[in-house]
Design an enzyme around this catalytic site. Sequence first.
Site, short mmCIF file in Angstrom:
data_model
loop_
_atom_site.label_atom_id
_atom_site.label_comp_id
_atom_site.label_asym_id
_atom_site.label_seq_id
_atom_site.Cartn_x
_atom_site.Cartn_y
_atom_site.Cartn_z
N ASP A 154 0.92 -1.14 0.00
CA ASP A 154 0.00 0.00 0.00
C ASP A 154 0.95 1.18 0.00
O ASP A 154 1.53 1.52 1.04
CB ASP A 154 -0.88 0.01 1.26
CG ASP A 154 -1.88 1.16 1.20
OD1 ASP A 154 -1.47 2.25 0.77
OD2 ASP A 154 -3.04 0.96 1.55
N HIS A 155 1.16 1.78 -1.17
CA HIS A 155 2.30 2.70 -1.26
C HIS A 155 2.15 3.94 -0.37
O HIS A 155 3.12 4.61 -0.09
CB HIS A 155 2.61 3.07 -2.72
CG HIS A 155 1.71 4.12 -3.30
ND1 HIS A 155 0.47 3.84 -3.78
CD2 HIS A 155 1.88 5.45 -3.46
CE1 HIS A 155 -0.09 4.96 -4.24
NE2 HIS A 155 0.75 5.95 -4.04
N HIS A 202 -5.61 2.89 0.76
CA HIS A 202 -4.90 4.09 1.25
C HIS A 202 -5.68 4.79 2.35
O HIS A 202 -5.14 5.15 3.39
CB HIS A 202 -4.67 5.07 0.10
CG HIS A 202 -4.01 4.47 -1.10
ND1 HIS A 202 -3.10 3.45 -1.02
CD2 HIS A 202 -4.14 4.73 -2.43
CE1 HIS A 202 -2.68 3.12 -2.23
NE2 HIS A 202 -3.31 3.88 -3.11
#
Length: 506
Positions: free
Chosen positions: A198-199, A261
């Site tokens: 999950d950047h 996010h």
Amino acid sequence: MTETTEPQHDNPLLEGLSFRRTPDPCALIIFGASGDLTHKKLMPALYSLAFRGLLPPRFAIIGVARTEGDDDSWREEMKQAVQQHSRDEFRQDVWDGLAANMHYTATDFADEGGEGKLEQLVEQCDKQANLGGNRVYYLAVPPPAFPTIVEALGKRRSATGWTRLIVEKPFGHDLASARELNTMLWAHFDESEIFRIDHYLGKETVQNMLALRFANGVFEPIWNRQFIDHVQITVAESIGIEGRAGYYESAGAIRDIFQNHLLQLLALTAMEPPIDFKSDSVHSEKVKVLKALHTPGPKSVVRGQYGRGFVDGEEVPAYREEKDVASDSMTETFVAAKLFVDNWRWADTPFYVRMGKRLARRETTIAIQFKRAPHPPFEETAAEGLRPNVLLVHVQPDEGVSLAIGAKVPGQGMTIRTVHMDFLYGGAFRTGMPEAYERLILDTMLGDGTLFTRSDEVEEQWLLVDAIVAAWQRDRPAFPNYAAGTWGPPSSEELLRRDGRSWRRN
Ligand code: BG6
């Protein structure tokens, strides 16, 4: 406000990196090497790591994709990608050092022999550079390709060294498919070998939420329902879907941003202090928040889809007019919701969240709105311009933190107005902001899963999304219901107005 900065290093590139370990020698194998993610994020991140001397001393990058090509053509393509997308200046010596260790193989894993061809290449690189059998496999491919690749890798694990697998989002489409994916991965890899991306967790400002909360004595005692009126989280994008209709049509805003996010930002804001910063301790605290999370009912979730409008002064098409989008598409490009975390710390404290494409501007913020002072002793008119205290975490852009406080306007008499105490990353630290993928690739090589998502976290996130999506089956909103370049449909404003509140002024 006077800002105190951390001790300065001689080399600003290394600021904040004094405690980093160097990863073991290893091979990084990227599936999806000709794709968008590799061009825009992975290769520029690897270049920036090389720029700072943070890659292992012995290292190889192997690109795998179906597109025809060879080492030279891939290196050239990646060089251009770095020149176009890297945050650092292009230096030929840095590039040459990196490119010398880059290889490419064109193969389709579904074909007989594809995996054998790759294995041969990886072993050859390993022998040349003495990589000790250590492997990072990066699945930057669409999910339908996962099972074939994972199974092939599982069957041919290196007999020596460690193996790690990075899995890009989307991780499933709903709870059932995410569970299926987990089961498939566990058949070949241990949970500690799986790194689900999950950047947002790799973003500096998101990690700073933990520093803000747990490295400062002043916030934690007031970080609860007694002092906080509500929390607002906004993930706004001004861009549209950028040619990704194939994916976005079936994902929508709820699966694209909310499920991952946004819920991660919420979990970091609401979690209890972990006993330490080991991966499992942090994950376990986040899971508790996700388990306690719910919406009070279908009326507390609104969705939208953009129509034509203006973004940055330019006219942009409606979602339904984007390439490959159905002309009667019911895919949502905006979601706003009221959520509650049912635990001792947060009971009855609303978390209002909103996210969307083609909104007025790009902005990701977490706003903690405190309760009003119980008894301001001033005349009513003196404090007319005073708003309650807000601690605002600017995740992006203009990264920083600001605290809104009441201050006396200079002059005769007592007039009070809201002012801001600001901390801006750009002012406090000399170093630029690293890209999320730099941190995440390096952490995988170091075997640190703290900034990735654990299987139970992902499943809890899907549980909430599935409940919301199930309620959506019952009605058909009149889409489009907001103009591109605005802050979403009127029902989003209404969601807060019903509670006597409003979205933070944009
Ligand atoms: C991705 C989504 O995960 O995040 C995209 O799939 C979105 O739709 C992107 O644009 C936003 O990331 P960032 O880092 O630009 O905020």
